[in-house]
Scaffold this motif. Structure first.
Motif, mmCIF file in Angstrom:
data_model
loop_
_atom_site.group_PDB
_atom_site.id
_atom_site.type_symbol
_atom_site.label_atom_id
_atom_site.label_comp_id
_atom_site.label_asym_id
_atom_site.label_seq_id
_atom_site.Cartn_x
_atom_site.Cartn_y
_atom_site.Cartn_z
ATOM 1 N N THR A 72 42.464 50.264 21.588
ATOM 2 C CA THR A 72 42.793 48.946 21.714
ATOM 3 C C THR A 72 43.734 48.388 22.658
ATOM 4 O O THR A 72 43.710 47.461 23.162
ATOM 5 C CB THR A 72 43.152 48.639 20.148
ATOM 6 O OG1 THR A 72 42.315 49.203 19.136
ATOM 7 C CG2 THR A 72 43.570 47.342 19.778
ATOM 8 N N ASN A 73 44.685 49.379 22.823
ATOM 9 C CA ASN A 73 45.780 48.876 23.972
ATOM 10 C C ASN A 73 45.118 49.000 25.290
ATOM 11 O O ASN A 73 45.561 48.049 26.149
ATOM 12 C CB ASN A 73 46.838 50.149 23.956
ATOM 13 C CG ASN A 73 47.661 49.827 22.659
ATOM 14 O OD1 ASN A 73 47.751 48.871 22.176
ATOM 15 N ND2 ASN A 73 48.433 51.119 22.499
ATOM 16 N N GLU A 74 44.277 49.881 25.742
ATOM 17 C CA GLU A 74 43.441 49.932 26.646
ATOM 18 C C GLU A 74 42.470 48.376 26.943
ATOM 19 O O GLU A 74 42.502 47.839 27.868
ATOM 20 C CB GLU A 74 42.533 51.073 27.013
ATOM 21 C CG GLU A 74 43.319 52.246 27.248
ATOM 22 C CD GLU A 74 42.083 53.204 27.059
ATOM 23 O OE1 GLU A 74 41.000 53.170 27.102
ATOM 24 O OE2 GLU A 74 42.898 54.677 27.401
ATOM 25 N N GLU A 75 41.974 48.097 25.754
ATOM 26 C CA GLU A 75 41.237 46.652 25.908
ATOM 27 C C GLU A 75 42.087 45.490 25.950
ATOM 28 O O GLU A 75 41.739 44.687 26.642
ATOM 29 C CB GLU A 75 40.194 46.611 24.817
ATOM 30 C CG GLU A 75 39.151 47.652 24.672
ATOM 31 C CD GLU A 75 38.222 47.446 25.609
ATOM 32 O OE1 GLU A 75 37.890 46.307 26.014
ATOM 33 O OE2 GLU A 75 37.670 48.449 26.191
ATOM 34 N N ILE A 76 43.388 45.657 25.388
ATOM 35 C CA ILE A 76 44.224 44.557 25.386
ATOM 36 C C ILE A 76 44.665 44.452 26.885
ATOM 37 O O ILE A 76 44.884 43.460 27.301
ATOM 38 C CB ILE A 76 45.582 44.852 24.496
ATOM 39 C CG1 ILE A 76 44.710 44.362 23.047
ATOM 40 C CG2 ILE A 76 46.713 43.728 24.837
ATOM 41 C CD1 ILE A 76 45.980 44.692 21.923
ATOM 42 N N SER A 77 44.936 45.486 27.492
ATOM 43 C CA SER A 77 45.196 45.484 28.752
ATOM 44 C C SER A 77 44.274 44.802 29.596
ATOM 45 O O SER A 77 44.627 44.148 30.729
ATOM 46 C CB SER A 77 45.927 46.796 29.461
ATOM 47 O OG SER A 77 44.801 47.461 29.566
ATOM 48 N N ARG A 78 43.014 45.108 29.514
ATOM 49 C CA ARG A 78 41.957 44.808 30.288
ATOM 50 C C ARG A 78 41.746 43.129 30.204
ATOM 51 O O ARG A 78 41.391 42.331 30.865
ATOM 52 C CB ARG A 78 40.542 45.184 29.845
ATOM 53 C CG ARG A 78 40.392 46.789 30.316
ATOM 54 C CD ARG A 78 39.049 47.446 29.828
ATOM 55 N NE ARG A 78 38.956 48.793 30.207
ATOM 56 C CZ ARG A 78 38.416 49.541 29.619
ATOM 57 N NH1 ARG A 78 37.495 49.211 28.848
ATOM 58 N NH2 ARG A 78 38.445 50.749 30.111
ATOM 59 N N ILE A 79 42.108 42.776 28.716
ATOM 60 C CA ILE A 79 42.050 41.342 28.397
ATOM 61 C C ILE A 79 43.098 40.685 29.229
ATOM 62 O O ILE A 79 42.916 39.392 29.791
ATOM 63 C CB ILE A 79 42.386 41.070 27.047
ATOM 64 C CG1 ILE A 79 40.910 41.413 26.175
ATOM 65 C CG2 ILE A 79 42.491 39.517 26.775
ATOM 66 C CD1 ILE A 79 40.860 41.332 24.753
ATOM 67 N N GLY A 80 44.193 41.152 29.477
ATOM 68 C CA GLY A 80 45.370 40.561 30.032
ATOM 69 C C GLY A 80 45.026 40.452 31.545
ATOM 70 O O GLY A 80 45.121 39.307 32.285
ATOM 71 N N THR A 138 42.459 37.315 31.899
ATOM 72 C CA THR A 138 43.194 36.165 31.708
ATOM 73 C C THR A 138 43.741 35.760 32.905
ATOM 74 O O THR A 138 43.762 34.781 33.334
ATOM 75 C CB THR A 138 43.951 35.916 30.342
ATOM 76 O OG1 THR A 138 44.879 37.263 30.483
ATOM 77 C CG2 THR A 138 43.392 36.297 29.147
ATOM 78 N N SER A 139 44.403 36.760 33.550
ATOM 79 C CA SER A 139 45.220 36.254 34.841
ATOM 80 C C SER A 139 44.219 36.081 35.871
ATOM 81 O O SER A 139 44.390 35.151 36.661
ATOM 82 C CB SER A 139 46.090 37.675 35.335
ATOM 83 O OG SER A 139 45.277 38.652 35.535
ATOM 84 N N ASP A 140 42.909 36.863 35.865
ATOM 85 C CA ASP A 140 42.066 36.426 36.885
ATOM 86 C C ASP A 140 41.681 35.003 36.628
ATOM 87 O O ASP A 140 41.167 34.373 37.628
ATOM 88 C CB ASP A 140 40.778 37.572 36.870
ATOM 89 C CG ASP A 140 41.127 38.637 37.348
ATOM 90 O OD1 ASP A 140 42.323 38.820 37.958
ATOM 91 O OD2 ASP A 140 40.332 39.804 37.234
ATOM 92 N N VAL A 141 41.073 34.768 35.515
ATOM 93 C CA VAL A 141 40.676 33.422 35.004
ATOM 94 C C VAL A 141 41.605 32.451 35.505
ATOM 95 O O VAL A 141 41.544 31.186 35.855
ATOM 96 C CB VAL A 141 40.511 33.397 33.536
ATOM 97 C CG1 VAL A 141 40.215 31.823 33.122
ATOM 98 C CG2 VAL A 141 39.124 34.035 33.053
ATOM 99 N N HIS A 142 43.060 32.645 35.221
ATOM 100 C CA HIS A 142 44.138 31.854 35.723
ATOM 101 C C HIS A 142 44.034 31.439 36.980
ATOM 102 O O HIS A 142 44.350 30.319 37.631
ATOM 103 C CB HIS A 142 45.483 32.129 35.276
ATOM 104 C CG HIS A 142 46.609 31.353 35.403
ATOM 105 N ND1 HIS A 142 46.813 30.214 35.098
ATOM 106 C CD2 HIS A 142 47.449 31.574 36.293
ATOM 107 C CE1 HIS A 142 48.001 29.666 35.489
ATOM 108 N NE2 HIS A 142 48.497 30.437 36.582
#
Length: 134
Positions: free
Chosen positions: A61-69, A72-76
């Motif tokens: 879950t922590n790995e997936e959360i870091s990927r989501i981060g 989201t930075s790429d989307v920004h």
């Protein structure tokens, strides 16, 4: 036997009976403690694998959360670039309108006037109006 010895014997029998009566609940309590020890051991044996699995789940879950981060930075970043491109396209549209659009409107208006005058001239209206104005 003397009266004191009889009283001592009765007291000793009473103590033996009391110990026997107390021994039964103590033996049952020992059985309960054994069952409790077995239940705690079973709980420990079943809890350790669950905790190991939970540890793996938390790590994933922590790995997936870091990927989501990262996403989201790429989307920004993409959003900022799209905003910049949109602003530049707007500026380009304004420049195009000012440099090409306005003169084209004037040329179109002039061409429309020439067309109208030519059509009126063909119909003879222009000649009549020129003759009448002299």
């Amino acid at each position: 036997m003397t009266l004191g010895q009889i009283a001592g014997l009765i007291a000793a029998l009473a103590v033996v009976a009391l110990v026997a009566l107390c021994a039964v609940p103590l033996i049952k309590f020992g059985g309960v403690l054994d069952q409790l020890r077995t239940a705690v051991k079973d709980l420990d044996d079943s809890t350790v694998p669950i905790l190991e699995e939970l540890k793996g789940t938390v790590t994933a879950t922590n790995e997936e959360i870091s990927r989501i981060g990262l996403v989201t930075s790429d989307v920004h970043t993409v959003s900022e670039h799209v905003t910049e491109v949109s602003g530049r396209a707007n500026e380009l549209s304004k420049v195009f309108t000012e440099t090409v659009g306005t003169p084209m409107v004037k040329v179109a208006g002039f061409a429309h006037g020439v067309r109208k005058a030519t059509a009126a001239g063909r119909a003879g209206k222009l000649r009549k109006s020129v003759r009448n104005s002299r």
